[in-house]
Motif scaffolding. Structure first.
Motif, PDB file in Angstrom:
ATOM      1  N   ALA A 148      71.156  31.999  35.627  1.00 12.65           N
ATOM      2  CA  ALA A 148      69.898  32.356  36.284  1.00 12.65           C
ATOM      3  C   ALA A 148      69.237  33.570  35.641  1.00 12.65           C
ATOM      4  N   ALA A 149      70.033  34.449  35.030  1.00 15.47           N
ATOM      5  CA  ALA A 149      69.445  35.615  34.369  1.00 15.47           C
ATOM      6  C   ALA A 149      68.536  35.179  33.213  1.00 15.47           C
ATOM      7  N   LEU A 150      68.841  34.070  32.595  1.00 15.31           N
ATOM      8  CA  LEU A 150      68.017  33.568  31.493  1.00 15.31           C
ATOM      9  C   LEU A 150      67.001  32.520  31.935  1.00 15.31           C
ATOM     10  N   LEU A 151      67.399  31.683  32.872  1.00 16.02           N
ATOM     11  CA  LEU A 151      66.588  30.522  33.228  1.00 16.02           C
ATOM     12  C   LEU A 151      65.847  30.662  34.550  1.00 16.02           C
ATOM     13  N   GLY A 152      66.151  31.711  35.318  1.00 19.24           N
ATOM     14  CA  GLY A 152      65.500  31.913  36.599  1.00 19.24           C
ATOM     15  C   GLY A 152      66.134  31.093  37.716  1.00 19.24           C
ATOM     16  N   TRP A 153      65.471  31.105  38.858  1.00 22.24           N
ATOM     17  CA  TRP A 153      65.963  30.456  40.068  1.00 22.24           C
ATOM     18  C   TRP A 153      66.249  28.970  39.843  1.00 22.24           C
ATOM     19  N   GLN A 154      65.487  28.332  38.965  1.00 21.36           N
ATOM     20  CA  GLN A 154      65.671  26.895  38.732  1.00 21.36           C
ATOM     21  C   GLN A 154      67.024  26.578  38.095  1.00 21.36           C
ATOM     22  N   ALA A 155      67.762  27.560  37.617  1.00 19.38           N
ATOM     23  CA  ALA A 155      69.101  27.318  37.069  1.00 19.38           C
ATOM     24  C   ALA A 155      70.097  26.959  38.170  1.00 19.38           C
ATOM     25  N   LEU A 156      69.739  27.262  39.409  1.00 16.39           N
ATOM     26  CA  LEU A 156      70.645  26.995  40.532  1.00 16.39           C
ATOM     27  C   LEU A 156      70.423  25.595  41.084  1.00 16.39           C
ATOM     28  N   ASP A 157      71.512  24.877  41.302  1.00 12.94           N
ATOM     29  CA  ASP A 157      71.394  23.578  41.952  1.00 12.94           C
ATOM     30  C   ASP A 157      71.222  23.798  43.452  1.00 12.94           C
ATOM     31  N   GLY A 158      71.035  22.727  44.187  1.00 12.43           N
ATOM     32  CA  GLY A 158      70.765  22.826  45.627  1.00 12.43           C
ATOM     33  C   GLY A 158      71.858  23.526  46.403  1.00 12.43           C
ATOM     34  N   ASP A 159      73.130  23.237  46.089  1.00  9.89           N
ATOM     35  CA  ASP A 159      74.235  23.883  46.796  1.00  9.89           C
ATOM     36  C   ASP A 159      74.266  25.383  46.530  1.00  9.89           C
ATOM     37  N   ALA A 160      74.023  25.776  45.284  1.00  8.92           N
ATOM     38  CA  ALA A 160      74.025  27.200  44.940  1.00  8.92           C
ATOM     39  C   ALA A 160      72.868  27.923  45.627  1.00  8.92           C
ATOM     40  N   ARG A 161      71.696  27.304  45.639  1.00  9.86           N
ATOM     41  CA  ARG A 161      70.537  27.913  46.311  1.00  9.86           C
ATOM     42  C   ARG A 161      70.820  28.100  47.799  1.00  9.86           C
ATOM     43  N   GLU A 162      71.410  27.085  48.407  1.00 11.65           N
ATOM     44  CA  GLU A 162      71.708  27.173  49.833  1.00 11.65           C
ATOM     45  C   GLU A 162      72.747  28.256  50.112  1.00 11.65           C
ATOM     46  N   GLU A 163      73.736  28.380  49.258  1.00 11.19           N
ATOM     47  CA  GLU A 163      74.771  29.410  49.426  1.00 11.19           C
ATOM     48  C   GLU A 163      74.153  30.812  49.366  1.00 11.19           C
ATOM     49  N   ILE A 164      73.267  31.035  48.414  1.00  8.24           N
ATOM     50  CA  ILE A 164      72.600  32.336  48.276  1.00  8.24           C
ATOM     51  C   ILE A 164      71.644  32.567  49.452  1.00  8.24           C
ATOM     52  N   ARG A 165      70.903  31.557  49.828  1.00 10.42           N
ATOM     53  CA  ARG A 165      69.957  31.665  50.951  1.00 10.42           C
ATOM     54  C   ARG A 165      70.697  32.020  52.246  1.00 10.42           C
ATOM     55  N   ARG A 166      71.814  31.353  52.482  1.00 18.24           N
ATOM     56  CA  ARG A 166      72.614  31.610  53.692  1.00 18.24           C
ATOM     57  C   ARG A 166      73.103  33.067  53.709  1.00 18.24           C
ATOM     58  N   ALA A 167      73.587  33.550  52.571  1.00 19.27           N
ATOM     59  CA  ALA A 167      74.059  34.941  52.498  1.00 19.27           C
ATOM     60  C   ALA A 167      72.900  35.915  52.721  1.00 19.27           C
ATOM     61  N   ALA A 168      71.748  35.650  52.118  1.00 17.62           N
ATOM     62  CA  ALA A 168      70.594  36.540  52.280  1.00 17.62           C
ATOM     63  C   ALA A 168      70.164  36.626  53.734  1.00 17.62           C
ATOM     64  N   LEU A 169      70.094  35.481  54.391  1.00 18.33           N
ATOM     65  CA  LEU A 169      69.700  35.476  55.808  1.00 18.33           C
ATOM     66  C   LEU A 169      70.730  36.175  56.679  1.00 18.33           C
ATOM     67  N   GLU A 170      71.996  36.008  56.363  1.00 17.00           N
ATOM     68  CA  GLU A 170      73.028  36.707  57.146  1.00 17.00           C
ATOM     69  C   GLU A 170      72.918  38.207  56.960  1.00 17.00           C
ATOM     70  N   ILE A 171      72.648  38.646  55.746  1.00 18.25           N
ATOM     71  CA  ILE A 171      72.536  40.087  55.491  1.00 18.25           C
ATOM     72  C   ILE A 171      71.375  40.693  56.273  1.00 18.25           C
ATOM     73  N   ILE A 172      70.236  40.023  56.311  1.00 18.39           N
ATOM     74  CA  ILE A 172      69.079  40.629  56.991  1.00 18.39           C
ATOM     75  C   ILE A 172      69.129  40.475  58.504  1.00 18.39           C
ATOM     76  N   THR A 173      69.997  39.607  59.011  1.00 16.97           N
ATOM     77  CA  THR A 173      70.063  39.414  60.476  1.00 16.97           C
ATOM     78  C   THR A 173      71.339  39.922  61.114  1.00 16.97           C
ATOM     79  N   ALA A 174      72.377  40.126  60.334  1.00 13.23           N
ATOM     80  CA  ALA A 174      73.681  40.522  60.912  1.00 13.23           C
ATOM     81  C   ALA A 174      73.732  41.998  61.236  1.00 13.23           C
TER      82      ALA A 174
END
Length: 186
Positions: free
Chosen positions: A160-186
């Motif tokens: 992702a450092a070279l290719l951006g967000w599109q380097a992540l497949d759906g499972d990876a995006r969801e894993e990061i999204r879930r962690a981000a939402l937990e951090i801002i709400t927990a």
């Protein structure tokens, strides 16, 4: 909300996660930035080169979330913690990282602002292993509440450092999204 990602050890994934977590929130329409306090400037270069939706921090602008990337030096953390809402210790489940993370937690606790939360995010987790099963006990030994979310070991995160967000497949995006939402709400 200001989120500081920290660890006294290099290579724990602070920069990668600062940018990816910020990107996950930007993808959901939030105004997000990254403040790069690491002298290496990796987060700055990443955001400049990738054409990301994530802004570099500008004190004149308002953001819903600011992710602070820190250098791997405990003495540099007080500045990064001064106004944070949550400090996230990024740690891989390896003995050396665990010891450093425990020491980092002890060193930064006195510098946390009143009301700021301290959380642990396990990074580079290989699921269905002994270490992955022991994460709750490991968090207890470190003395910091672990997030329910963990980040798997995936090559696409480095790509992702070279290719951006599109380097992540759906499972990876969801894993990061879930962690981000937990951090801002927990």
């Amino acid at each position: 909300m200001i989120i500081t990602l920290a660890n006294g050890k290099g290579g724990s994934g602070k920069t990668t996660l600062a940018v990816l977590l910020a990107h996950a929130l930007a993808e959901s329409g939030k105004a997000v930035s990254v403040l790069d306090l690491d002298p290496q400037g990796t987060a700055t270069n990443w955001l400049r080169e990738s054409g990301s939706k994530v802004a570099m921090y500008d004190p004149a602008r308002k953001y819903e979330a600011v992710f602070i990337d820190t250098p791997p030096r405990v003495e540099a953390l007080p500045r990064a913690l001064a106004s944070c809402s949550v400090a996230v210790l990024v740690c891989s489940p390896s003995p050396a990282d665990l010891w450093t993370t425990r020491d980092t937690a002890a060193a930064l606790r006195p510098h946390l602002p009143r009301g700021a939360r301290l959380r642990l995010l396990f990074n580079g987790v290989q699921h269905n292993t002994v270490l992955a099963r022991d994460l709750p006990a490991i968090a207890e030994r470190i003395g910091v509440q672990a997030l329910r979310s963990t980040i798997s070991r995936r090559q696409c995160y480095q790509h992702a450092a070279l290719l951006g967000w599109q380097a992540l497949d759906g499972d990876a995006r969801e894993e990061i999204r879930r962690a981000a939402l937990e951090i801002i709400t927990a």
